[in-house]
Design an enzyme around this catalytic site. Structure first.
Site, PDB file in Angstrom:
ATOM      1  N   GLY A 134       0.798  -1.210   0.000  1.00 22.92           N
ATOM      2  CA  GLY A 134       0.000   0.000   0.000  1.00 22.92           C
ATOM      3  C   GLY A 134       0.833   1.264   0.000  1.00 22.92           C
ATOM      4  CD  GLU A 185     -10.640   1.129   9.186  1.00 29.22           C
ATOM      5  OE1 GLU A 185     -10.246   0.835  10.323  1.00 29.22           O
ATOM      6  OE2 GLU A 185     -10.140   0.673   8.137  1.00 29.22           O
ATOM      7  CG  MET A 208     -11.342  -2.906   7.134  1.00 32.06           C
ATOM      8  SD  MET A 208      -9.892  -3.869   6.662  1.00 32.06           S
ATOM      9  CE  MET A 208      -9.434  -4.550   8.251  1.00 32.06           C
ATOM     10  CG  ASP A 245      -8.836   1.136   3.021  1.00 30.54           C
ATOM     11  OD1 ASP A 245      -9.671   0.254   3.285  1.00 30.54           O
ATOM     12  OD2 ASP A 245      -8.104   1.661   3.880  1.00 30.54           O
ATOM     13  CE1 TYR A 296      -7.382  -6.418  10.794  1.00 28.63           C
ATOM     14  CE2 TYR A 296      -9.069  -6.205  12.475  1.00 28.63           C
ATOM     15  CZ  TYR A 296      -7.880  -5.788  11.918  1.00 28.63           C
ATOM     16  OH  TYR A 296      -7.190  -4.748  12.476  1.00 28.63           O
TER      17      TYR A 296
END
Length: 535
Positions: free
Chosen positions: A238, A368, A312, A269, A432
């Site tokens: 990432g 989140e 997420m 994301d 998760y």
């Protein structure tokens, strides 16, 4: 004659998109930019090539070009590029700032017309195999590393890098670096990867190589690459990992080493700028939608049922937005990009109360990273704490939001119910569960395309690039163009966010309008726009 200033896309400033330097003659095999009297018709973002800093000018035929019945059109041409924008202003050829007089020549008229048509439009180098290579496949040794959080498709990328190198180029030495960047410091732990031990990786979640955050030592990593004779490095990770890869590429360049550094960006994301999407994102949305469906079923099972699902999305709410829309049952979607209020006109409490009274149930999807400023104002936030990758550890919005909604809606609903029914709230956190699973079909195919194109680019000698889809075509994008920038939901222009507001009927809330001209904005296929980190 007065020519208008050509508007360039700006990420943080127009400095990020200064005209690309023209390539010298010995670089003709890479890409040649179209030219006209008034400038470049397309401004192709230049990607580093090992010939920029080494004496290596020798080229090798691509083994794929030697196969029988393979047309030359399968290989990327010298001038193949992909436009950054496909949406245009149909009247942009009419520009009053380009003025002409009777004394102007025919050339002036042509130049003015060309300027009105938007010369220097942004474009990116098309990914894919080249007919000529910068490396001799027989002398290649490659390494691949996965860093940061887990994501559906990591194992697929590992598999396809190995398969492409072996089957298409005949490169038999590919080493897997265990436990992220720190693994470079311990070459005795490197794993030789071959077809036998990667053949079924695409069916498994996680990363067979393991991962970690932090542990980056640029000098030591490059030293290790040199000592082990690695000339092709593939990095999967990432934003923090991408910044680390850029440091490695710059150190390689500083030392004038013939090492190509290619990055396959990873994040569920979907927050890598400019790209249509990142691998693992669609799988995460699928899994999040399953949780939303369960929340809807629970909400339907009880009077005044409210299902709250946290997914997420630390700084970018794409999973929440796409899952909420595709579920077709969400009544409210909260994302980090849009601040919201609880109480009063235009607040979420009144909106949910109306839905609960009218339909006897409601479903909330919250990312989140949503509501962090509101939580801080209400005293929920503690000290700022960061993980090893530099990510701020967020306050847990799910339980907090559930508590606030329960407190505000329960009594109101009891008063309006003939049975005295209050709020029945069910909270689901699949966080998760959406990232530790194997990729779905679409993501698995995308992983293959990204991995293969990363290999094609590295073998051709490109370096310091990420590979990704822009307007449905895979491209090579300079790392420096995306480092320290983020893809976030575009709430100021026409994009998917308007679908959320209109489809759910939720309050629009107060957003900060983007002051940039719409023609200077690139909105991605997933509904995103580019911001600098911290903006």
């Amino acid at each position: 004659m007065i020519l208008p200033t050509v508007a360039l896309l700006c990420l943080t400033s127009c400095d990020a998109f200064l005209p690309s330097p023209r390539l010298t003659a010995h670089r003709h095999r890479l890409i040649s930019l179209a030219k006209s009297k008034s400038g470049e018709l397309w401004k192709v973002e230049r990607v580093d090539h090992i010939s920029d800093w080494t004496d290596n000018s020798k080229v090798y035929p691509n083994p794929l070009s030697l196969k029988e019945h393979v047309p030359s059109s399968w290989f990327v041409g010298l001038n193949d590029a992909v436009a950054a924008k496909v949406q245009i202003d149909a009247l942009e050829t009419v520009d009053d700032s380009c003025t002409l007089s009777d004394d102007d020549s025919k050339d002036d008229w042509e130049e003015c017309e060309a300027a009105d048509r938007g010369l220097s439009a942004e474009a990116f180098i098309l990914a894919g195999p080249r007919a000529e290579l910068a490396f001799d496949p027989k002398e290649c040794k490659s390494a691949i590393v996965t860093c940061g959080g887990l994501c559906p498709g990591l194992n697929s990328v590992i598999r396809e890098v190995v398969m492409c190198l072996r089957r298409q180029y005949g490169v038999t030495q590919t080493y897997g670096i265990p436990t992220g960047y720190r693994g470079f410091l311990h070459p005795e732990t490197w794993r030789l990867l071959d077809e036998e031990n990667v053949k079924n990786l695409h069916t498994k979640g996680g990363s067979v190589l393991g991962s970690s955050r932090g542990g980056h030592d640029t000098t030591a990593i490059v030293d290790s690459l040199v000592e082990q004779g690695v000339n092709l490095l593939f990095v999967v990770g990432g934003d923090g990992t991408v910044r680390g890869a850029e440091k490695i590429a710059q150190e390689v360049k500083r030392r004038k080493l013939p090492i190509a550094v290619a990055v396959v960006p990873k994040t569920i994301d979907n927050d890598v700028p400019l790209l249509d999407r990142t691998f693992g994102f669609e799988t995460a949305v699928d899994e999040a939608r399953t949780a939303i469906n369960v929340a809807n079923t629970e909400a339907e099972g009880f009077p005044h049922g409210l299902g709250v699902v946290k997914v997420m999305g630390r700084n970018s709410g794409f999973i929440a937005m796409h899952a909420a829309l595709s579920s077709c049952v969400a009544d409210l979607c909260l994302v980090p990009e849009v601040d919201f209020t609880l109480d009063g006109p235009g607040g979420i409490v009144d909106h949910l109360y109306e839905r609960l009274v009218e339909h006897d149930k409601a479903v909330v999807v919250v990312a989140e990273g949503a509501g962090q400023s509101l939580m801080s104002e209400m005293g929920a936030s503690g000290e700022v704490v960061k993980d090893a990758s530099g990510n701020v550890l967020l306050d847990d919005v799910g339980p907090w939001l559930s508590k606030q909604l329960k407190k505000r809606l329960d009594e109101r609903l009891k008063e309006s119910s003939i049975y005295g029914d209050g709020l029945t709230l069910k909270y689901i956190d699949p966080s998760y569960m959406v990232r530790g699973i194997p990729p779905n079909t679409a993501d698995n195919l995308y992983c293959l395309q990204l991995a293969h194109n990363a290999v094609h680019g590295a073998m051709a000698g490109f370096s310091s690039f990420i590979v990704g889809s822009i307007n449905t075509r895979e491209c090579y994008v300079p790392i420096e163009l995306v480092a320290n920038k983020r893809n976030v939901i575009d709430t100021s222009h026409q994009s998917l966010w308007e679908y959320v507001v209109f489809a759910t009927g939720q309050p629009s809330f107060q957003t900060n309008d983007d002051k940039r001209d719409a023609k200077d904005i690139i909105t991605t296929a997933s509904g995103g726009v580019v911001l600098s980190v911290g903006e």
